[in-house]
Design an enzyme around this catalytic site. Structure first.
Site, PDB file in Angstrom:
ATOM      1  N   LEU A 127      38.664  34.121  43.130  1.00 14.88           N
ATOM      2  CA  LEU A 127      40.096  34.503  43.686  1.00 14.88           C
ATOM      3  C   LEU A 127      41.176  34.588  42.329  1.00 14.88           C
ATOM      4  O   LEU A 127      41.388  33.718  41.809  1.00 14.88           O
ATOM      5  CB  LEU A 127      40.604  33.474  44.525  1.00 14.88           C
ATOM      6  CG  LEU A 127      40.049  33.300  45.818  1.00 14.88           C
ATOM      7  CD1 LEU A 127      40.238  32.302  46.684  1.00 14.88           C
ATOM      8  CD2 LEU A 127      40.259  34.632  46.923  1.00 14.88           C
ATOM      9  N   SER A 167      41.185  40.368  45.767  1.00 14.05           N
ATOM     10  CA  SER A 167      40.049  39.481  45.923  1.00 14.05           C
ATOM     11  C   SER A 167      40.393  38.583  47.074  1.00 14.05           C
ATOM     12  O   SER A 167      39.407  38.167  47.634  1.00 14.05           O
ATOM     13  CB  SER A 167      40.342  38.330  44.766  1.00 14.05           C
ATOM     14  OG  SER A 167      41.794  37.787  44.522  1.00 14.05           O
ATOM     15  N   CYS A 215      44.837  42.216  30.288  1.00 15.11           N
ATOM     16  CA  CYS A 215      45.514  40.813  30.904  1.00 15.11           C
ATOM     17  C   CYS A 215      46.022  39.850  29.922  1.00 15.11           C
ATOM     18  O   CYS A 215      46.805  39.204  30.252  1.00 15.11           O
ATOM     19  CB  CYS A 215      44.264  40.325  31.871  1.00 15.11           C
ATOM     20  SG  CYS A 215      42.744  39.679  30.643  1.00 15.11           S
ATOM     21  N   VAL A 237      45.758  40.782  45.847  1.00 14.28           N
ATOM     22  CA  VAL A 237      45.571  41.215  47.083  1.00 14.28           C
ATOM     23  C   VAL A 237      44.138  41.437  47.226  1.00 14.28           C
ATOM     24  O   VAL A 237      43.563  41.211  48.367  1.00 14.28           O
ATOM     25  CB  VAL A 237      46.441  42.206  47.533  1.00 14.28           C
ATOM     26  CG1 VAL A 237      46.299  43.528  46.777  1.00 14.28           C
ATOM     27  CG2 VAL A 237      46.122  42.532  49.134  1.00 14.28           C
ATOM     28  N   GLY A 257      36.810  41.345  44.446  1.00 15.07           N
ATOM     29  CA  GLY A 257      37.666  42.219  44.962  1.00 15.07           C
ATOM     30  C   GLY A 257      37.419  43.658  44.166  1.00 15.07           C
ATOM     31  O   GLY A 257      38.415  44.495  44.380  1.00 15.07           O
ATOM     32  N   CYS A 277      34.816  41.415  29.788  1.00 17.05           N
ATOM     33  CA  CYS A 277      35.129  40.372  30.717  1.00 17.05           C
ATOM     34  C   CYS A 277      34.203  40.195  31.854  1.00 17.05           C
ATOM     35  O   CYS A 277      33.649  39.084  32.264  1.00 17.05           O
ATOM     36  CB  CYS A 277      36.431  40.401  31.413  1.00 17.05           C
ATOM     37  SG  CYS A 277      37.008  38.920  32.328  1.00 17.05           S
TER      38      CYS A 277
END
Length: 369
Positions: A7, A13, A201, A11, A125, A101
């Protein structure tokens, strides 16, 4: 099955985890804390793994009625993804941190820990499809998502067949992101309207050059043309990438008056080489550290399509396996590739199916007309 749902706080995931619950799996939610600065804040669509994201992930887990944990993988992230990012730019290459990653964090550290704890699969996701033509026990194949604009198979190809067999991508068949947001809203998930994350990120402000300059320092050097003539100066070759046109600040115009582009970065001499757009055309690519999802029977050439950017076009090519490398020849009659940089990820496709992935080591120029 016992399924670990990653998670992120977004949205995608959250809806993926919800679909895993609907499928009857025993689902546990985990948020990966990847930033060493837990006070890092998210700015709109930039940044991730922040305090806000962890809170959003927890609220999603509460709505779904599943257990929720936070796993601190920040040290692993720093030592692999960020370290690789800096080392690659220092070496004159252009890395893809999302690929690294997925390789080192989501489908290595996360999955290995999940399997050690007795989980059967990891659910994310990502927009991609896992198909098993031979039935539930058949060998898995990685395919593009139904929604081409959101397809993420390119950054997932590095996982390899063993981890693919333990992966679930419930959003692979959705028609659009709007469908996912509508489903999240109907389920009462507060992240239904949350912006998607873009860019890198761990560079939350989007200033990649500033991040590199802070970590690598200033390294002045020359910008030269293909004859070796000095046409400008730079403060750090790491700030440039093959194919770049803007921000070169060249003091001497090209003889033909046309724009110039970065052709290569030479870390030993600390020079940036520039030339024409025609000089960027690529006729062949050699990739290293190959990961095969559909291993070839031998080292013969075979027809495929090659993609070298996450949202780039896959172009017709011939490829073959050469040890742990992949050699690619582009079809000169088809759309050519321009500005392929060492360090990028190349992915081979057969239609929608992912065949293999490798890291670009070198390119050869296309034959001039």
């Amino acid at each position: 099955m016992r399924v670990l749902a990653a998670l992120s706080g977004g949205v995608d995931s959250a809806v993926a985890a919800a679909r895993a619950v609907d499928a009857g799996h025993e689902v546990v939610g985990v948020h990966m804390a990847l930033s060493r600065s837990r006070a890092q804040l998210r700015t709109g669509s930039r940044g991730c793994c922040s305090i806000e994201d962890a809170g959003d992930a927890r609220r999603a887990a509460d709505v779904l009625g599943i257990p929720y944990y936070v796993w601190d993988l920040s040290e692993r992230f720093e030592d692999t993804v960020i370290a690789d990012f800096l080392a690659e730019y220092s070496a004159g290459r252009t890395p893809n941190p999302c690929v690294r990653c997925n390789e080192h964090i989501k489908f290595e550290a996360l999955m290995d820990k999940a399997l050690a704890l007795g989980f059967d699969a990891v659910c994310t996701g990502h927009y991609a499809r896992v198909e098993r033509p031979g039935g539930p026990d058949g060998a898995p194949e990685l395919h593009r998502a139904r929604e081409a604009a959101k397809d993420q198979s390119y950054v997932l190809a590095v996982m390899g067949p063993d981890r693919l067999a333990r992966s679930m991508f419930p959003l692979g068949d959705v028609a659009s992101k709007d469908e996912v947001r509508a489903e999240a809203a109907a389920r009462g998930l507060s992240v239904s309207a949350k912006p998607d994350s873009y860019d890198i990120c761990f560079v939350a402000d989007g200033d990649t050059q500033g991040f590199l300059r802070e970590r690598l320092g200033t390294r002045p050097g020359d910008v030269v043309d293909t004859t070796g003539a000095v046409v400008g100066a730079h403060e750090g070759a790491y700030a440039y990438t093959v194919g770049q046109r803007k921000g070169l600040a060249l003091g001497r115009p090209a003889a033909d008056g046309k724009p110039r582009y970065v052709l290569s970065i030479e870390p030993v001499s600390n020079t940036v080489v520039v030339g024409s757009s025609e000089d960027l055309r690529v006729g062949g690519i050699r990739g290293e550290d190959a990961v095969w999802l559909a291993p070839p029977a031998d080292d013969a050439w075979f027809a495929c399509a090659v993609q070298v950017r996450a949202h780039g076009e896959a172009v017709p090519a011939q490829a073959r396996a050469t040890g742990d490398e992949i050699e690619v020849r582009l079809d000169p009659a088809a759309s050519s590739l321009h500005g392929v940089a060492p360090g990028q990820s190349l992915v081979l496709y057969d239609g929608t199916r992912v065949l293999a992935q490798a890291t670009v080591r070198a390119t050869s120029p296309a034959a001039r007309p």
